[in-house]
Design a protein around this motif. Structure first.
Motif, PDB file in Angstrom:
ATOM      1  N   ILE A  60      21.281  50.007  34.622  1.00 31.25           N
ATOM      2  CA  ILE A  60      21.737  48.674  34.253  1.00 31.25           C
ATOM      3  C   ILE A  60      23.258  48.681  34.191  1.00 31.25           C
ATOM      4  O   ILE A  60      23.860  49.556  33.568  1.00 31.25           O
ATOM      5  N   PHE A  61      23.863  47.690  34.846  1.00 35.05           N
ATOM      6  CA  PHE A  61      25.315  47.564  34.889  1.00 35.05           C
ATOM      7  C   PHE A  61      25.717  46.168  34.432  1.00 35.05           C
ATOM      8  O   PHE A  61      24.950  45.219  34.550  1.00 35.05           O
ATOM      9  N   VAL A  62      26.946  46.066  33.954  1.00 30.36           N
ATOM     10  CA  VAL A  62      27.550  44.779  33.657  1.00 30.36           C
ATOM     11  C   VAL A  62      28.581  44.534  34.745  1.00 30.36           C
ATOM     12  O   VAL A  62      29.404  45.398  35.052  1.00 30.36           O
ATOM     13  N   GLU A  63      28.511  43.358  35.354  1.00 32.00           N
ATOM     14  CA  GLU A  63      29.490  42.981  36.377  1.00 32.00           C
ATOM     15  C   GLU A  63      30.551  42.104  35.727  1.00 32.00           C
ATOM     16  O   GLU A  63      30.233  41.071  35.148  1.00 32.00           O
ATOM     17  N   ARG A  64      31.772  42.561  35.808  1.00 37.12           N
ATOM     18  CA  ARG A  64      32.883  41.798  35.241  1.00 37.12           C
ATOM     19  C   ARG A  64      33.841  41.435  36.374  1.00 37.12           C
ATOM     20  O   ARG A  64      34.040  42.213  37.299  1.00 37.12           O
ATOM     21  N   VAL A  65      34.417  40.255  36.273  1.00 39.65           N
ATOM     22  CA  VAL A  65      35.387  39.802  37.262  1.00 39.65           C
ATOM     23  C   VAL A  65      36.771  39.960  36.657  1.00 39.65           C
ATOM     24  O   VAL A  65      37.056  39.433  35.587  1.00 39.65           O
ATOM     25  N   MET A  66      37.609  40.735  37.332  1.00 41.62           N
ATOM     26  CA  MET A  66      38.976  40.998  36.884  1.00 41.62           C
ATOM     27  C   MET A  66      39.940  40.474  37.943  1.00 41.62           C
ATOM     28  O   MET A  66      39.576  40.356  39.114  1.00 41.62           O
ATOM     29  N   THR A  67      41.156  40.218  37.545  1.00 44.20           N
ATOM     30  CA  THR A  67      42.198  39.827  38.483  1.00 44.20           C
ATOM     31  C   THR A  67      43.149  41.005  38.628  1.00 44.20           C
ATOM     32  O   THR A  67      43.634  41.544  37.626  1.00 44.20           O
ATOM     33  N   ASP A  68      43.403  41.412  39.897  1.00 47.93           N
ATOM     34  CA  ASP A  68      44.291  42.554  40.107  1.00 47.93           C
ATOM     35  C   ASP A  68      45.752  42.109  40.050  1.00 47.93           C
ATOM     36  O   ASP A  68      46.053  40.933  39.817  1.00 47.93           O
ATOM     37  N   ASN A 105      47.813  41.561  42.297  1.00 53.19           N
ATOM     38  CA  ASN A 105      48.169  40.585  43.329  1.00 53.19           C
ATOM     39  C   ASN A 105      47.484  39.239  43.110  1.00 53.19           C
ATOM     40  O   ASN A 105      47.568  38.356  43.949  1.00 53.19           O
ATOM     41  N   GLY A 106      46.760  39.098  42.008  1.00 56.98           N
ATOM     42  CA  GLY A 106      46.109  37.831  41.689  1.00 56.98           C
ATOM     43  C   GLY A 106      44.760  37.639  42.356  1.00 56.98           C
ATOM     44  O   GLY A 106      44.199  36.545  42.306  1.00 56.98           O
ATOM     45  N   ARG A 107      44.229  38.686  42.992  1.00 55.70           N
ATOM     46  CA  ARG A 107      42.925  38.580  43.648  1.00 55.70           C
ATOM     47  C   ARG A 107      41.817  38.972  42.683  1.00 55.70           C
ATOM     48  O   ARG A 107      41.979  39.887  41.873  1.00 55.70           O
ATOM     49  N   GLU A 108      40.693  38.274  42.807  1.00 55.33           N
ATOM     50  CA  GLU A 108      39.537  38.604  41.980  1.00 55.33           C
ATOM     51  C   GLU A 108      38.898  39.895  42.464  1.00 55.33           C
ATOM     52  O   GLU A 108      38.730  40.102  43.662  1.00 55.33           O
ATOM     53  N   ARG A 109      38.543  40.736  41.515  1.00 49.76           N
ATOM     54  CA  ARG A 109      37.834  41.978  41.800  1.00 49.76           C
ATOM     55  C   ARG A 109      36.606  42.034  40.903  1.00 49.76           C
ATOM     56  O   ARG A 109      36.676  41.752  39.720  1.00 49.76           O
ATOM     57  N   ARG A 110      35.490  42.397  41.502  1.00 46.97           N
ATOM     58  CA  ARG A 110      34.258  42.565  40.736  1.00 46.97           C
ATOM     59  C   ARG A 110      34.117  44.033  40.386  1.00 46.97           C
ATOM     60  O   ARG A 110      34.149  44.895  41.264  1.00 46.97           O
ATOM     61  N   ILE A 111      33.964  44.305  39.097  1.00 46.26           N
ATOM     62  CA  ILE A 111      33.892  45.669  38.585  1.00 46.26           C
ATOM     63  C   ILE A 111      32.513  45.862  37.947  1.00 46.26           C
ATOM     64  O   ILE A 111      32.066  45.034  37.151  1.00 46.26           O
ATOM     65  N   LEU A 112      31.845  46.961  38.305  1.00 39.63           N
ATOM     66  CA  LEU A 112      30.586  47.317  37.649  1.00 39.63           C
ATOM     67  C   LEU A 112      30.868  48.388  36.613  1.00 39.63           C
ATOM     68  O   LEU A 112      31.531  49.376  36.905  1.00 39.63           O
ATOM     69  N   SER A 113      30.351  48.167  35.405  1.00 36.38           N
ATOM     70  CA  SER A 113      30.504  49.164  34.357  1.00 36.38           C
ATOM     71  C   SER A 113      29.161  49.384  33.681  1.00 36.38           C
ATOM     72  O   SER A 113      28.233  48.587  33.839  1.00 36.38           O
ATOM     73  N   ASN A 114      29.058  50.471  32.935  1.00 40.94           N
ATOM     74  CA  ASN A 114      27.825  50.748  32.202  1.00 40.94           C
ATOM     75  C   ASN A 114      27.541  49.617  31.232  1.00 40.94           C
ATOM     76  O   ASN A 114      28.459  48.991  30.714  1.00 40.94           O
TER      77      ASN A 114
END
Length: 155
Positions: A31-39, A41-50
């Protein structure tokens, strides 16, 4: 649902389980949590974490790894998982069947109905889903493995 209860539910779901002993199918869930972060350069990045910290509104991704550990092909097998109480499942996968009554009846969400307190009936909604399943489309040969994933939102 408190975070402690949520974590206990996630721990139970993540434990390996062996489905239908005669089929010798092993199921492991991550099971992962998907979080949307801004890098930078202002681009959205989807990050999977525990999924060790889950908050209401978090996007959850469940990954189920299956493997036929038996010596015979597994025929007519369906991968079935209980839905945590604090999750609303994304039911858009056309291969997914759902149950709103603990696995007694299965179908697409728009085909399922539930009784109301006043004796009527209402259509089931995503919050009512108690179990999900995916029938394997063919026999799984000995040693064959695969994976599937589905999404949910923490409530």
């Amino acid at each position: 649902m408190t975070i402690i209860r949520w974590l206990c539910t996630l721990a139970v779901l993540a434990m390996p389980s062996v489905a239908a002993a005669q089929q010798d199918m092993r199921l492991d869930t991550q099971i992962f949590v998907e979080r949307v972060m801004t890098d930078l350069n202002g681009r959205e990045r989807r990050i999977l974490s525990n999924a060790d910290r889950v908050a209401p509104g978090d996007q959850l991704i469940f990954v189920v790894h299956w493997r036929n550990e038996g010596s015979n092909p597994a025929r007519g097998f369906a991968i079935t998982k209980a839905v945590p109480r604090g999750a609303r499942i994304d039911t858009s996968d056309p291969r997914m069947d759902v149950s709103v009554d603990g696995g007694a009846h299965w179908g697409r969400l728009d085909q399922l109905w539930l009784p109301t307190p006043l004796g009527g009936m209402r259509r089931a909604v995503a919050e009512d889903v108690t179990h999900v399943r995916w029938p394997l489309p063919r026999s799984a040969l000995p040693g064959e493995s695969g994976r599937l994933s589905y999404r949910a939102i923490a409530r």
